[in-house]
Design a protein around this motif. Sequence first.
Motif, PDB file in Angstrom:
ATOM      1  N   ASP A 101      -0.766  -0.411  -7.096  1.00  0.00           N
ATOM      2  CA  ASP A 101      -0.749  -1.244  -6.213  1.00  0.00           C
ATOM      3  C   ASP A 101       0.198  -2.260  -6.069  1.00  0.00           C
ATOM      4  N   THR A 113      -0.140  -5.137  -4.254  1.00  0.00           N
ATOM      5  CA  THR A 113      -0.819  -6.467  -4.181  1.00  0.00           C
ATOM      6  C   THR A 113      -1.198  -7.083  -5.500  1.00  0.00           C
ATOM      7  N   ARG A 168      -6.921  -5.816  -1.826  1.00  0.00           N
ATOM      8  CA  ARG A 168      -5.982  -4.817  -1.479  1.00  0.00           C
ATOM      9  C   ARG A 168      -6.440  -3.978  -0.097  1.00  0.00           C
TER      10      ARG A 168
END
Length: 186
Positions: free
Chosen positions: A90, A92, A152
Amino acid sequence: ILRSFQTKYPNIQVRIFQDSYTAIEEKLLESALDLSFLSLPTSDKFSTITLAHDRLVCITPSDYTPSNGSYVSNEELHSMNLILCERGYDRTIQQFLSDHNLKTSPLHYLTLESSIIALIEGGLACSIMPELVLRKLPGDYKVFPLQDNIYRTIALGFLKGQTLSPACEKMIEEIRCYVDEHLTFL
């Protein structure tokens, strides 16, 4: 999702490819994959369908309590031994770490969330993970929101301008139905 899809469409073959979002995006660009889950933002070379917003949380040993009692502050994160899943799942989380000058432990290279949970249960570390990942990870740990309350965004992605096959269209429909029925908290 797959069981339901295969029951409805037994003659459609589904292949699964698991890797980091970066590797998956490369496979989409090479046309080696027709459709994938992505974390937004992503390249403008992809068309995307937003599915869900998944809150990032701090996972701590069961004896930990944040100083304010309800969420983990950015200052507290600096004093923690943070470990993350090294799959790079991820952007984020990586952006959050960068924005707050947070460093992860160089002592551990882990590719399974269950291994991270084991270290947390042992009192050796803390982590930041999406809530959705934690749904399937039972254990003796605590979960706290982050001060910044970040999320996210999970989406389906495919190459922009690509004409999707009828099988892909059916898969998108199946995934959207599943999300609508099972991910109501997001």
